[in-house]
Design an enzyme around this catalytic site. Structure first.
Site, PDB file in Angstrom:
ATOM      1  N   HIS A  83       3.904   7.225   3.917  1.00 47.71           N
ATOM      2  CA  HIS A  83       4.812   6.070   3.872  1.00 47.71           C
ATOM      3  C   HIS A  83       4.449   5.162   2.703  1.00 47.71           C
ATOM      4  O   HIS A  83       3.380   5.310   2.105  1.00 47.71           O
ATOM      5  CB  HIS A  83       4.776   5.285   5.197  1.00 47.71           C
ATOM      6  CG  HIS A  83       3.479   4.573   5.467  1.00 47.71           C
ATOM      7  ND1 HIS A  83       2.418   5.160   6.121  1.00 47.71           N
ATOM      8  CD2 HIS A  83       3.056   3.318   5.146  1.00 47.71           C
ATOM      9  CE1 HIS A  83       1.417   4.289   6.217  1.00 47.71           C
ATOM     10  NE2 HIS A  83       1.774   3.165   5.618  1.00 47.71           N
TER      11      HIS A  83
ATOM     12  N   GLU B 181      -8.525   4.891   9.628  1.00 49.81           N
ATOM     13  CA  GLU B 181      -8.019   4.625   8.285  1.00 49.81           C
ATOM     14  C   GLU B 181      -9.056   3.982   7.377  1.00 49.81           C
ATOM     15  O   GLU B 181      -9.972   3.307   7.830  1.00 49.81           O
ATOM     16  CB  GLU B 181      -6.777   3.739   8.350  1.00 49.81           C
ATOM     17  CG  GLU B 181      -7.018   2.405   9.014  1.00 49.81           C
ATOM     18  CD  GLU B 181      -5.775   1.537   8.986  1.00 49.81           C
ATOM     19  OE1 GLU B 181      -4.808   1.857   9.670  1.00 49.81           O
ATOM     20  OE2 GLU B 181      -5.797   0.543   8.247  1.00 49.81           O
TER      21      GLU B 181
ATOM     22  N   HIS C  49       0.829  -1.211   0.000  1.00 48.77           N
ATOM     23  CA  HIS C  49       0.000   0.000   0.000  1.00 48.77           C
ATOM     24  C   HIS C  49       0.855   1.249   0.000  1.00 48.77           C
ATOM     25  O   HIS C  49       2.063   1.203   0.231  1.00 48.77           O
ATOM     26  CB  HIS C  49      -0.987   0.032   1.179  1.00 48.77           C
ATOM     27  CG  HIS C  49      -0.372   0.072   2.543  1.00 48.77           C
ATOM     28  ND1 HIS C  49      -0.111  -1.056   3.292  1.00 48.77           N
ATOM     29  CD2 HIS C  49       0.020   1.122   3.320  1.00 48.77           C
ATOM     30  CE1 HIS C  49       0.407  -0.701   4.460  1.00 48.77           C
ATOM     31  NE2 HIS C  49       0.504   0.613   4.506  1.00 48.77           N
TER      32      HIS C  49
ATOM     33  N   GLN D 224      -3.947   3.562   1.466  1.00 46.59           N
ATOM     34  CA  GLN D 224      -4.366   3.602   2.874  1.00 46.59           C
ATOM     35  C   GLN D 224      -4.473   5.074   3.268  1.00 46.59           C
ATOM     36  O   GLN D 224      -3.458   5.762   3.381  1.00 46.59           O
ATOM     37  CB  GLN D 224      -3.317   2.896   3.741  1.00 46.59           C
ATOM     38  CG  GLN D 224      -3.642   2.879   5.217  1.00 46.59           C
ATOM     39  CD  GLN D 224      -2.504   2.280   6.033  1.00 46.59           C
ATOM     40  OE1 GLN D 224      -1.357   2.726   5.936  1.00 46.59           O
ATOM     41  NE2 GLN D 224      -2.803   1.277   6.835  1.00 46.59           N
TER      42      GLN D 224
ATOM     43  N   GLU E  60       7.348   0.697   5.304  1.00 45.99           N
ATOM     44  CA  GLU E  60       6.690  -0.303   6.140  1.00 45.99           C
ATOM     45  C   GLU E  60       6.849  -1.678   5.499  1.00 45.99           C
ATOM     46  O   GLU E  60       6.862  -1.795   4.274  1.00 45.99           O
ATOM     47  CB  GLU E  60       5.194   0.066   6.240  1.00 45.99           C
ATOM     48  CG  GLU E  60       4.358  -0.860   7.102  1.00 45.99           C
ATOM     49  CD  GLU E  60       2.883  -0.438   7.142  1.00 45.99           C
ATOM     50  OE1 GLU E  60       2.578   0.766   6.928  1.00 45.99           O
ATOM     51  OE2 GLU E  60       2.037  -1.316   7.361  1.00 45.99           O
TER      52      GLU E  60
END
Lengths: 142, 142
Positions: free
Chosen positions: A84, A43, A7, A60, A134
């Site tokens: 991110h 989220e 994502h 996301q 991530e």
């Protein structure tokens, strides 16, 4: 092995308005939504495509639930935008250990709970050419 | 219709060092590289996964070839990090026209040349909750 872009995490001030922007502009629909108290975010996951490893790629959208959360502080400093990027793997623990061994700072001692029952960790952006990165192993929740 | 995350564009000061970071840390290899004189960038595409629409998702690492290019100015202001995100579509012209109709500023009158013979356009980040957003129709070059 990292086998997909899992994502792109996008920080926003107002989740409902941002979800509506993505729906109205591109036709993207909410696949899943949740509140992650530990991360201090509300989220929405928008599923964009399936991936060759059997997973999927999402946007996301993240709204902080408190100003002192990581995303809240980031938004106050940077404004809305890409917060991110996340790579999917079958083995977040093994990948995190390998990457730590290479001298990249891994932010959690043990992976924590992410979206849809996933297990996640983060790599320090200063060790990743400015990109907060991530690592995710998917869960089974939706 | 936008059918995949085509790539994540990451701006960097030194393309060779950044390529080496992604190789050494994650095992990602360069799939394609080129210089785009019009955009004022040297770029490397790292193919991460195939996508359910028959395309693929990439990281696109970008080093400016001149300080006054869009990426050069962005880097001087922001430092290294995620510069834009890109969605793949079969019809960049039609999508750009539809999205312009909805009041989102499209930065080019006509799509221009992107990586690997693709045709691309960009949407104004201020109209997209802070995210510089590219639309791409793939070419056939590699």
């Amino acid at each position: 092995m990292l086998t997909r872009i899992d994502h792109i995490g996008i920080a926003c001030f107002d989740l409902d308005k941002t979800v509506e922007f993505y729906r109205a502009t591109y036709g993207f629909e909410v696949y899943h939504s949740e509140i992650n108290e530990e991360q201090g975010v509300r989220e929405a996951m928008l599923r964009i495509n399936g991936t060759s490893d059997g997973g999927a790629s999402y946007l996301q959208l993240l709204e902080p639930t408190r100003e002192d959360s990581a995303v809240g502080k980031w938004l106050a400093k940077n404004g809305e935008g890409v917060h991110h990027i996340a790579f999917g793997t079958e083995d977040v623990d093994g990948e995190a250990a390998d990457i730590r061994e290479k001298g990249v700072r891994v932010l959690y001692d043990e992976p924590r709970k992410g979206s849809m029952g996933s297990r996640i960790t983060f790599l320090h952006p200063k060790d990743c050419h400015g990109v907060l990165t991530e690592l995710v192993t998917s869960g089974t929740e939706h």
